[in-house]
Design an enzyme around this catalytic site. Structure first.
Site, PDB file in Angstrom:
ATOM      1  N   HIS A 138       0.849  -1.191   0.000  1.00 19.67           N
ATOM      2  CA  HIS A 138       0.000   0.000   0.000  1.00 19.67           C
ATOM      3  C   HIS A 138       0.880   1.236   0.000  1.00 19.67           C
ATOM      4  O   HIS A 138       2.038   1.180   0.369  1.00 19.67           O
ATOM      5  CB  HIS A 138      -0.902   0.022   1.240  1.00 19.67           C
ATOM      6  CG  HIS A 138      -1.816  -1.154   1.316  1.00 19.67           C
ATOM      7  ND1 HIS A 138      -2.915  -1.284   0.506  1.00 19.67           N
ATOM      8  CD2 HIS A 138      -1.764  -2.267   2.067  1.00 19.67           C
ATOM      9  CE1 HIS A 138      -3.514  -2.439   0.779  1.00 19.67           C
ATOM     10  NE2 HIS A 138      -2.829  -3.054   1.716  1.00 19.67           N
ATOM     11  N   ALA A 139       0.305   2.350  -0.385  1.00 24.15           N
ATOM     12  CA  ALA A 139       0.970   3.659  -0.313  1.00 24.15           C
ATOM     13  C   ALA A 139       2.393   3.639  -0.869  1.00 24.15           C
ATOM     14  O   ALA A 139       2.595   3.322  -2.027  1.00 24.15           O
ATOM     15  CB  ALA A 139       0.923   4.191   1.114  1.00 24.15           C
TER      16      ALA A 139
END
Length: 87
Positions: free
Chosen positions: A17-18
């Site tokens: 993620h991110a």
């Protein structure tokens, strides 16, 4: 020009993620090879940030990376570093 396929475990605390997802896509886009990431029979383009985020791969999730093309071995090496990194 071969196909390399590896099953890896996501080691990053944030999962894919991110920042780790952005880094994965940034590295994937340096290569000409076709890069596919698979989780639970869902296949996404490894060069697409939306695709990677859609997988929802948390820490300790097994994923499969398929790389096909002339620079496949080098691409797999670099992508494997990102998946296996704990930071």
């Amino acid at each position: 020009m071969g196909l390399i396929k590896k099953k890896l475990i996501v080691k990053n605390k944030q999962g894919l993620h991110a920042r780790p997802a952005a880094l994965f896509v940034q590295v994937a886009n340096k290569f000409d090879s076709r890069i596919t990431v698979i989780r639970n029979n869902e296949e996404v383009n490894g060069k697409s940030i939306m695709g990677i985020l859609m997988l929802g791969a948390e820490m300790n999730t097994p994923i499969i990376i398929e790389v096909e093309g002339d620079d496949a071995a080098l691409a797999m090496l670099e992508l494997e570093k990102i998946i296996s990194s704990e930071e």
